[in-house]
Design a protein around this motif. Structure first.
Motif: not given
Length: 157
Positions: A129-145
């Motif tokens: 199943r797809s990741l929860n919205l908040s989990a996906a956003a956190a993964v991306v935000i911290y990768e960007a950082q």
């Protein structure tokens, strides 16, 4: 400063978690309606979102309003399970707009078409199943950082 955009979010807890992540890294939060919940002070207080006033999310009533106000000269990265490239391949910049869709519908199809060349996904094992919205956003935000060389205790380069 990163700008995190949630298009038509439906679950207040997910939006609160994304807001908390934005607050933790010094990113802006942009919410595009219609929202699946109310942002009244009483509801925010009940949800324990004491950081919400400091975060000061920008609220757009509709997708049309957001698109009309979106700066055309700033980098935009959209995230969907349909992206051909992974979030590891994205070119994050200091002022990148990171755009995510709502929980049940994801990124609207018209935006997936419009931004096909800048559509990314968080990789997962096929059939899960797809990741929860908040989990996906956190993964991306911290990768960007991380890729921008911003330590977790600093707000920018």
């Amino acid at each position: 400063m990163l700008k995190v955009v949630l298009i038509r979010p439906e679950i207040p807890g997910n939006t609160g978690n994304v807001g908390r992540t934005c607050s933790a890294v010094g990113a802006e939060l942009h919410l595009v309606g219609p929202l699946g919940f109310e942002l009244t002070e009483a509801r925010l207080r009940r949800a324990g979102l004491d950081y919400w006033k400091r975060l000061s999310p920008r609220i757009y009533e509709s997708l049309d309003e957001f698109l009309a106000l979106l700066p055309q000269d700033e980098p935009l990265l959209a995230f969907s399970a349909e992206g051909e490239q992974t979030h590891w391949q994205a070119a994050y910049e200091e002022n990148s707009w990171l755009v995510f869709g709502g929980e049940s519908g994801g990124l609207p199809v018209e935006l997936r078409r419009r931004w096909r060349d800048r559509l990314y996904r968080v990789p997962m094992i096929p059939g899960t199943r797809s990741l929860n919205l908040s989990a996906a956003a956190a993964v991306v935000i911290y990768e960007a950082q991380r890729l921008r060389g911003v330590p977790p205790d600093r707000k920018g380069p």
